[in-house]
Write an enzyme that holds these catalytic residues in place. Sequence first.
Site, PDB file in Angstrom:
ATOM      1  N   LYS A 135       8.543  38.625  50.104  1.00 12.26           N
ATOM      2  CA  LYS A 135       8.516  37.418  50.938  1.00 12.26           C
ATOM      3  C   LYS A 135       8.934  37.839  52.344  1.00 12.26           C
ATOM      4  O   LYS A 135       9.934  37.365  52.900  1.00 12.26           O
ATOM      5  CB  LYS A 135       9.492  36.388  50.329  1.00 12.26           C
ATOM      6  CG  LYS A 135       9.477  35.035  50.962  1.00 12.26           C
ATOM      7  CD  LYS A 135       8.310  34.173  50.545  1.00 12.26           C
ATOM      8  CE  LYS A 135       8.332  32.852  51.281  1.00 12.26           C
ATOM      9  NZ  LYS A 135       7.074  32.114  51.185  1.00 12.26           N
TER      10      LYS A 135
ATOM     11  N   TYR B 140      21.053  41.158  42.606  1.00 11.46           N
ATOM     12  CA  TYR B 140      21.737  41.551  41.369  1.00 11.46           C
ATOM     13  C   TYR B 140      22.806  42.610  41.617  1.00 11.46           C
ATOM     14  O   TYR B 140      23.418  43.101  40.679  1.00 11.46           O
ATOM     15  CB  TYR B 140      20.732  42.097  40.357  1.00 11.46           C
ATOM     16  CG  TYR B 140      19.800  41.048  39.821  1.00 11.46           C
ATOM     17  CD1 TYR B 140      18.923  40.396  40.677  1.00 11.46           C
ATOM     18  CD2 TYR B 140      19.800  40.708  38.485  1.00 11.46           C
ATOM     19  CE1 TYR B 140      18.065  39.416  40.211  1.00 11.46           C
ATOM     20  CE2 TYR B 140      18.941  39.733  38.004  1.00 11.46           C
ATOM     21  CZ  TYR B 140      18.078  39.092  38.873  1.00 11.46           C
ATOM     22  OH  TYR B 140      17.235  38.127  38.414  1.00 11.46           O
TER      23      TYR B 140
ATOM     24  N   ASP C  31       5.224  33.647  46.557  1.00  9.71           N
ATOM     25  CA  ASP C  31       4.815  32.278  46.188  1.00  9.71           C
ATOM     26  C   ASP C  31       3.314  32.217  45.934  1.00  9.71           C
ATOM     27  O   ASP C  31       2.846  31.675  44.918  1.00  9.71           O
ATOM     28  CB  ASP C  31       5.251  31.268  47.267  1.00  9.71           C
ATOM     29  CG  ASP C  31       5.002  31.753  48.683  1.00  9.71           C
ATOM     30  OD1 ASP C  31       4.699  32.951  48.862  1.00  9.71           O
ATOM     31  OD2 ASP C  31       5.095  30.947  49.622  1.00  9.71           O
TER      32      ASP C  31
ATOM     33  N   ASP D 226      12.210  39.808  37.926  1.00  7.07           N
ATOM     34  CA  ASP D 226      12.786  39.088  36.791  1.00  7.07           C
ATOM     35  C   ASP D 226      11.967  37.828  36.510  1.00  7.07           C
ATOM     36  O   ASP D 226      11.542  37.560  35.381  1.00  7.07           O
ATOM     37  CB  ASP D 226      14.238  38.712  37.152  1.00  7.07           C
ATOM     38  CG  ASP D 226      15.013  38.205  35.947  1.00  7.07           C
ATOM     39  OD1 ASP D 226      14.464  38.212  34.834  1.00  7.07           O
ATOM     40  OD2 ASP D 226      16.167  37.799  36.124  1.00  7.07           O
TER      41      ASP D 226
END
Length: 358
Positions: free
Chosen positions: A187, A124, A221, A245
Amino acid sequence: MIHQVTLIRGDGTGPELVEATRRVLEGTGVQFEWDVVEAGVDIMETAGTPLPDNVLASIRKNKVALKGPITTPIGTGFRSVNVALRKELDLYACIRPCKSYVGVRSRYENVDLVIVRENTEDLYAGVEYPVDSAEAAQIIGMANGKIRQDSAISIKPISRTGSRQIVRSAFEYAVENGRKKVTAVAKANIMKYTDGLFYEMAREVAKEYEGRVEYDEWLVDAMCMQLVQKPENYDVLVMENLYGDILSDLCAGLVGGLGVAPGANIGADTALFEATHGSAPKYKNLNKVNPTALILSGYLMLKYLKEDEAAARLERAVSDVIAEGKYVTYDMKPDRNDPTAVGTAEMADAIIARMQAG
Ligand code: NAD
């Protein structure tokens, strides 16, 4: 003590929701001196901007603000007021509690978790290069064949400073709210440097809280599957901007959706409280939409202001009114066309009456 708070009415359904929330907050007995300011599309024509200077000046002075939703003007050259406020005031932490209330229709029960999302960096940051640009070509050249020639590029910056500060916010939130565990979500098996740095900083900060708050880590995940299967097992989840988000919407869905999802944007010494939902402009001036998300944002504000007893009373009243299911807006009725649904103002009245009845 009288709390000085900036009140941003917003646009669309914002002013109705803000008025309902203001009355409920005053109904707790806590005293406020509101500095009412205007931002959004309604003020744009007269002020020449959707975010007049006096709004920022007021928040900088009072350090606490309650804000109604604001429409993002399209095709005017102005960026989102919501994003601008977070940026200008360096509100780096977005706190989104997701809690099941009896009476809110949802597939899950007993969810009570909090997403702490970093608000300022990650994908972002706005560092992007279009396909076929000289900048993209330069990066493609540095990547030793790992990037296709016809690629557009978005850069993901993750800093030590940003990571430390968001993880510290999560731990401080846990300590202040009697939470037991902070889970860092990333991740890092794939993004070894960026997400790896995030975990490294998280582990470092977690050591300061050893013995007081537990710490663990999940890959994003796997976390999604955990949340869908057993969301009741999670407590405070801290993550970078993009994962935050996505997971905050996922978790809002676990507890019944936007109508009940409150939020807080917090910086080093300033905080802005607002619902997760937008301005729902099609319902403007209809006294129809659900004030719960903004009222619960007001509850978060009371806690921030250390008005814990009033906050607890307010939350109990909201929870009782929802559980009873009588004085609630259309979206909380089993049938959205139920003629017994009440309006925004009447739901606020019911919450005030419940608080006053004890
Ligand atoms: P929205 O949240 O306004 O509406 C999405 C859906 O949820 C609509 O069907 C609406 O009817 C429903 N809804 C929203 N709030 C509700 C409530 N309190 N009670 C009952 N139903 C409710 O999202 P949108 O339509 O994508 O956005 C409208 C505008 O709001 C856009 O300009 C967007 O940029 C802006 N927005 C502002 C904020 C903010 O102020 N922080 C956040 C999100 C979107």
